[in-house]
Design an enzyme around this catalytic site. Structure first.
Site, PDB file in Angstrom:
ATOM      1  N   ASP A  63       0.853  -1.195   0.000  1.00 34.72           N
ATOM      2  CA  ASP A  63       0.000   0.000   0.000  1.00 34.72           C
ATOM      3  C   ASP A  63       0.887   1.243   0.000  1.00 34.72           C
ATOM      4  OD1 ASP A  63      -2.175  -1.689   0.417  1.00 34.72           O
ATOM      5  OD2 ASP A  63      -1.872  -1.643   2.595  1.00 34.72           O
ATOM      6  N   ASP A  69      -1.566  13.195   8.410  1.00 29.90           N
ATOM      7  CA  ASP A  69      -2.733  14.090   8.453  1.00 29.90           C
ATOM      8  C   ASP A  69      -3.691  13.809   7.292  1.00 29.90           C
ATOM      9  OD1 ASP A  69      -0.528  15.270   7.225  1.00 29.90           O
ATOM     10  OD2 ASP A  69      -0.576  17.038   8.532  1.00 29.90           O
ATOM     11  N   GLU A  92      -9.258  21.036   7.603  1.00 29.25           N
ATOM     12  CA  GLU A  92      -8.009  21.768   7.370  1.00 29.25           C
ATOM     13  C   GLU A  92      -7.309  21.252   6.118  1.00 29.25           C
ATOM     14  OE1 GLU A  92      -4.797  21.020  10.080  1.00 29.25           O
ATOM     15  OE2 GLU A  92      -3.818  22.899   9.575  1.00 29.25           O
ATOM     16  N   GLU A  93      -7.503  19.991   5.813  1.00 28.79           N
ATOM     17  CA  GLU A  93      -6.781  19.381   4.698  1.00 28.79           C
ATOM     18  C   GLU A  93      -7.461  19.574   3.340  1.00 28.79           C
ATOM     19  OE1 GLU A  93      -3.796  18.382   5.088  1.00 28.79           O
ATOM     20  OE2 GLU A  93      -3.874  18.594   7.265  1.00 28.79           O
ATOM     21  N   ASP A 115     -10.045  19.464  12.305  1.00 29.41           N
ATOM     22  CA  ASP A 115      -8.606  19.458  12.069  1.00 29.41           C
ATOM     23  C   ASP A 115      -8.204  18.013  12.332  1.00 29.41           C
ATOM     24  OD1 ASP A 115      -5.881  19.609  12.134  1.00 29.41           O
ATOM     25  OD2 ASP A 115      -5.751  21.146  13.693  1.00 29.41           O
ATOM     26  N   LEU A 117      -5.481  16.217  12.149  1.00 31.40           N
ATOM     27  CA  LEU A 117      -4.285  15.970  12.963  1.00 31.40           C
ATOM     28  C   LEU A 117      -3.699  17.317  13.366  1.00 31.40           C
ATOM     29  CD1 LEU A 117      -3.165  13.091  13.585  1.00 31.40           C
ATOM     30  CD2 LEU A 117      -1.181  13.801  12.311  1.00 31.40           C
ATOM     31  N   ASP A 118      -3.786  17.607  14.638  1.00 25.76           N
ATOM     32  CA  ASP A 118      -3.295  18.883  15.150  1.00 25.76           C
ATOM     33  C   ASP A 118      -1.913  18.689  15.773  1.00 25.76           C
ATOM     34  OD1 ASP A 118      -3.632  21.683  16.155  1.00 25.76           O
ATOM     35  OD2 ASP A 118      -3.441  20.612  18.057  1.00 25.76           O
ATOM     36  N   GLU A 274     -10.384  24.919  14.681  1.00 18.82           N
ATOM     37  CA  GLU A 274      -9.423  24.889  15.793  1.00 18.82           C
ATOM     38  C   GLU A 274      -9.962  25.740  16.948  1.00 18.82           C
ATOM     39  OE1 GLU A 274      -5.075  23.912  13.871  1.00 18.82           O
ATOM     40  OE2 GLU A 274      -5.723  25.974  13.589  1.00 18.82           O
TER      41      GLU A 274
END
Ligand code: AHG
Ligand code: MN
Ligand code: MN
Length: 339
Positions: A63, A69, A92-93, A115, A117-118, A274
């Site tokens: 894979d 994130d 956010e992405e 978000d 992954l912060d 956030e």
């Protein structure tokens, strides 16, 4: 020993407390709980990256290895598709909103902002990261396609907000506007279990949390306030993930600041996914949250999806002190002769 209460059990029990609840929010929160477990599994493997393959390569199973994130973003979207209660996502992405079409979601009443992954720069060095989410109700005609404008609601309109901290243990903290509860993941049974009931933030604490490396780039009144924190012998803690930094303050008291800098004149952090969700949680725990114009974060108008904001959030008495300090300082500098 008290009986273990799992997140799912707790969410369902809480649903019964709302006489007209139809279970949609319950399903949504459960979807997010599932995504959090999947993300947690991957975060825990991050240290094995050199063995399993670095980003952009293929892993042993063939894979493609993704940035964490992006992986977290995809898992949240997949899980939210499950129940069909979420009409669209702002992340956010993703530059634009993501519509979640499908028969079930046609009249879905909710919008979710997150978000995924912060504090993602912490991942490579085995330091805590988080996930933040906020759930809004759709306004207007549910048969119309959702647009980005539907997300432009004030934080006060949030129906639920939460965060997950992937730390020494993994904890999911959330609120639906009736207090804040925390659930620690028990890896042996794969369940989030109620561990912190009705969290109340201390009135004051000994911590301040700010990127002090930017000190010279802050406005003068903020620099003076930071000097004051230092004079007061507050301890500086800065992890570089607002979830982790605010989580400490939730339990031990303190203030977290991300003021405007020359590079980020509006502040760096994003209001929708956030500042707003974290502010709702802190307020629900008895804390306060304002921006550097001293306006309550949850009252701030939102004009665009990825709008940035400054923030000062934490123990109520410490946020009050900061507000008073900045007001006094600004008055002195505006009218130097009068003081
Ligand atoms: P993200 O990883 O989602 O981009 O968020 C990082 C944010 C926030 O969590 C943290 O407090 C802040 O950026 C750190 O920024 P600096 O490195 O500028 O201090
Ligand atoms: Mn972030
Ligand atoms: Mn992020």
């Amino acid at each position: 020993m008290d009986r273990i209460i799992t997140l799912d059990e707790f969410i369902i029990k809480r649903q019964r407390d709302f006489p007209y609840a139809t279970g949609e929010l319950t399903s949504l929160l459960r979807d997010i709980g599932v995504a959090a477990k999947i993300i947690n599994r991957e975060v825990n493997k991050a240290g094995l990256v050199n063995i399993l393959g670095v980003e952009g390569s293929s892993n042993v199973s063939g894979d493609d290895v993704q940035k964490l994130d992006i992986y977290a973003n995809e898992k949240l979207i997949e899980c939210l598709k499950n129940s069909g209660e979420c009409a669209a996502i702002a992340s956010e992405e993703d530059q634009d909103i993501v519509l979640l079409p499908g028969i079930e979601s046609k009249e879905a009443k909710y919008l979710v902002a997150f978000d995924p992954l912060d504090g993602s720069s912490n991942i490579d060095v085995n330091v805590s990261v988080g996930t933040i989410f906020g759930i809004y109700r759709r306004q207007g005609d549910l048969n119309e396609e959702v647009t980005a404008d539907d997300f432009l609601q004030k934080g006060d309109a949030l129906v639920a907000a939460g965060y997950v901290l992937y730390g020494t243990s993994t904890i999911l903290v959330y609120t639906t506007g009736r207090g804040v509860n925390g659930f620690t993941l028990d890896p042996s049974i794969g369940e989030f279990c109620l561990s912190h009931r009705d969290i109340k933030i201390p009135e004051r604490g000994n911590y301040y949390s700010v990127n002090q490396g930017y000190y010279l780039k802050f406005d003068v009144e903020m620099r003076r306030y930071i000097d004051y924190c230092s004079d007061m012998n507050y301890r500086l803690r800065y992890i570089g993930s607002m979830v982790s930094d605010i989580h400490r303050i939730m339990f031990q008291g303190g203030i977290f600041l991300y003021p405007n800098t020359r590079k980020f004149p509006q502040g760096k952090l994003r209001l929708l996914y956030e500042c707003n969700p974290m502010s709702m949680i802190v307020e629900q725990a008895g804390g306060k949250s304002v921006n550097c114009q001293l306006q309550r974060i949850l009252d701030t108008e939102l004009h665009e999806l990825h709008q940035r904001s400054t923030i000062a959030v934490g123990s109520p008495a410490m946020v009050d002190d900061m507000v008073e300090f900045v007001q006094k300082y600004s008055a002195i500098t505006a009218h130097p002769g009068k003081n």
